[in-house]
Write an enzyme that holds these catalytic residues in place. Structure first.
Site, PDB file in Angstrom:
ATOM      1  CG  ASN A  76     -75.227  13.006 -33.612  1.00 33.51           C
ATOM      2  OD1 ASN A  76     -74.495  12.348 -32.959  1.00 33.51           O
ATOM      3  ND2 ASN A  76     -76.200  13.589 -33.125  1.00 33.51           N
ATOM      4  CG  HIS A  92     -84.783 -34.510 -52.990  1.00 30.42           C
ATOM      5  ND1 HIS A  92     -85.882 -33.857 -52.077  1.00 30.42           N
ATOM      6  CD2 HIS A  92     -85.317 -34.395 -54.237  1.00 30.42           C
ATOM      7  CE1 HIS A  92     -86.816 -33.620 -52.988  1.00 30.42           C
ATOM      8  NE2 HIS A  92     -86.441 -33.951 -54.342  1.00 30.42           N
ATOM      9  CB  SER A 106     -56.100 -36.031 -37.807  1.00 31.46           C
ATOM     10  OG  SER A 106     -56.277 -36.779 -36.479  1.00 31.46           O
ATOM     11  CE  LYS A 160     -60.023 -37.279 -40.090  1.00 30.49           C
ATOM     12  NZ  LYS A 160     -61.483 -37.342 -40.686  1.00 30.49           N
ATOM     13  CD  GLU A 162     -64.720 -29.381 -41.908  1.00 26.31           C
ATOM     14  OE1 GLU A 162     -64.933 -29.644 -40.791  1.00 26.31           O
ATOM     15  OE2 GLU A 162     -63.449 -29.846 -42.275  1.00 26.31           O
TER      16      GLU A 162
HETATM   17  N1  ARG Z   1     -68.857   6.885 -31.427  1.00 24.87           N
HETATM   18  C1  ARG Z   1     -70.244   7.271 -31.523  1.00 24.87           C
HETATM   19  C2  ARG Z   1     -71.010   6.406 -32.615  1.00 24.87           C
HETATM   20  O1  ARG Z   1     -70.375   5.541 -33.029  1.00 24.87           O
HETATM   21  C3  ARG Z   1     -70.169   8.541 -32.403  1.00 24.87           C
HETATM   22  C4  ARG Z   1     -71.384   9.304 -32.302  1.00 24.87           C
HETATM   23  C5  ARG Z   1     -71.532   9.866 -31.000  1.00 24.87           C
HETATM   24  N2  ARG Z   1     -72.626  11.066 -31.029  1.00 24.87           N
HETATM   25  C6  ARG Z   1     -73.357  11.340 -29.936  1.00 24.87           C
HETATM   26  N3  ARG Z   1     -74.204  12.259 -30.122  1.00 24.87           N
HETATM   27  N4  ARG Z   1     -72.935  10.819 -28.722  1.00 24.87           N
HETATM   28  O2  ARG Z   1     -72.194   6.259 -32.797  1.00 24.87           O
END
Ligand code: ARG
Length: 472
Positions: free
Chosen positions: A113, A159, A280, A286, A293
């Site tokens: 995390n 406009h 084209s 063209k 675009e």
């Molecule tokens: N691949 C996960 C993500 O991008 C990494 C973190 C995963 N953490 C967990 N507690 N499962 O979020």
């Protein structure tokens, strides 16, 4: 059952099935975070050694192993194992295959995390910096064009109806200032990402005596995030970067829409270089502005990326939720698309031919000097609303007889309104209409020259920002 390996096999009786493995995996998308992931792991490992949490010998093996993996990825010889769930697990698993137990110690005092938040912040810093450099290149091209074509007069529109003549340079510089704000938004996103979440661990911090500042410093972060729960939950910086891309794309899209219009036979203001147009398969005559675009079309996708991210985060309870894994595709798409679009627009502008005569003759049409006639009367004491009425009638008369205001003689002006005469002929001269608009920010050549100087100074300041924020 797949042959997927998981770090939680102790807790589980079965490994995930093939479908679950594929559905849960982010490796195909997040493997591009490898450089940031390895840098984060090296900083973490060095900090663990300095704090006496890991043995020096283990950390030496970890660092050497990670550097070797990075070199192989960069050389294109590394093969990611698709049964790994994400880049973090893929690299750690490979490290452990190579160096054994030391590899298994790397994840001490860390969670995926805080790891993924660290990687993503580093990545956003790198890419927003690159985008600033690309946007600055386009800004420099706009200033060059403004200098080269100073004097070219085009119709200004509201406009999409001809309104008042303006300098082509003035019109281009309007985009310069949009891009200036886009650059400031990118720099703000860089700064939002510039605090280290490493050390938050899963969400609550860790009992190990870590040194968050040391790891943050090694990674080039200016600060550490103060709340471990916020650290692993916050994706504001992802949104900031994506918003900067989305609004930047909207600006490019507007410019591209003008290139599409200007390169039509009806307008003919510019001719795109062959390298930035396509033909084209059926119509031999063209020459299509496909790239303009496409930038316009891709803008829709990037706006979608921003909306996706907002909706992904909405309603997520603290702290980490797997939903957040879905942040990478929109983020990467927004960054990639905006980077390519900046290159494309720069290429189109730098190579197009500017047809100043076409612009000038278009600027005379559409009675674009009508305001100046009304102003002339107002300056002579005719209430502006009355002056508007008088000139309106004159325009209607000209329209009926198929003439332009510039075709009227002093006598004809005088017979339309006793207050008008030869001064009216001067008032409707297109160059004089432009020259008269000397208010600050106005279209008079002197004011546009001032603006070019201001633009150059703003660009220099943003180039200094880049120099002060070298790549980590
Ligand atoms: N691949 C996960 C993500 O991008 C990494 C973190 C995963 N953490 C967990 N507690 N499962 O979020």
């Amino acid at each position: 059952m797949s042959d997927a390996k998981t770090p939680w096999s102790g807790r589980f009786e079965r490994t995930p099935g093939d479908f679950q493995q594929r559905f849960g995996a982010s490796l195909p998308v997040d493997k591009r975070l490898y450089a940031e992931d390895i840098a984060g792991s090296i900083a973490h490992a060095r900090m663990l050694a300095a704090q006496g949490i890991l043995a020096d010998a283990d950390v030496r093996a970890i660092v050497a192993g990670l550097e070797e993996i990075r070199d192989e990825i960069e050389a294109g010889t590394f093969v990611f194992d698709v049964s790994d769930e994400d880049v973090h697990m893929a690299i750690e698993a490979e490290l452990t295959r190579r160096i054994g137990d030391a590899g298994k110690r790397l994840h001490t005092a860390r969670s995926r995390n805080d790891q993924v938040a660290t990687d993503t912040r580093l990545y956003v810093k790198r890419r927003t910096r690159e985008l600033v450099a690309l946007a600055n290149r386009l800004r420099a091209t706009l200033v060059d064009l403004a200098e080269t074509h100073l004097g070219a007069i085009m119709p200004g529109y509201t406009h999409l109806q001809k309104a008042q003549p303006v300098l082509f340079s003035h019109h281009l510089l309007a985009y310069f200032w949009m891009l200036t704000r886009d650059v400031r938004r990118l720099a703000a996103a860089f700064e939002a990402a510039d605090s280290s979440p490493l050390g938050a661990a899963a969400l609550a911090g860790t009992a190990f005596p870590i040194d968050r500042r040391a790891a943050a410093e090694e990674l080039g972060f200016s600060d550490v995030v103060p709340n471990s729960i916020d650290e692993v939950s916050d994706r504001d910086f992802v949104l900031d970067a994506t918003y900067a891309c989305a609004l930047g794309m909207v600006h490019l899209s507007r410019l591209c829409e003008e290139l599409v219009l200007w390169s039509t036979e009806e307008f003919g203001f510019v001719t795109l270089d062959d390298a930035w147009a396509t033909g084209s398969s059926i119509m031999p005559q063209k020459k299509n502005p496909d790239f303009a675009e496409l930038v316009r079309g891709k803008t829709g996708r990037v706006v979608g990326d921003l909306v996706s991210l907002l909706v992904i985060l909405k309603g997520l309870p603290l702290a980490y939720n797997k939903d957040m894994q879905e942040d990478k595709e929109p983020l990467f798409d927004a960054l990639d698309t905006y980077a390519d679009s900046l290159v494309a627009v720069d290429g189109m502008l730098a190579t197009m031919r500017v047809n100043a005569e076409r612009m000038a003759s278009a600027a005379v049409g559409g009675f674009t000097a009508a305001t100046d006639l009304a102003d002339l009367l107002a300056a002579k004491g005719v209430p502006f609303r009355e002056a508007h009425e008088i000139v309106g009638r004159l325009v209607r008369e000209c329209e009926r007889s198929g003439r332009r205001l510039q075709d009227l003689s002093a006598e004809e002006f005088a017979s339309a309104c006793a207050d008008l005469g030869s001064d009216a002929c001067e008032a409707v001269d297109i160059a004089s209409v432009v020259e008269r608009r000397t208010s600050p920010g106005g279209t008079a050549p002197d004011r546009v020259r001032d603006q070019i100087a201001q633009a150059s100074a703003a660009l220099a300041a943003d180039e200094r920002w880049l120099a002060e924020h070298p790549p980590a």
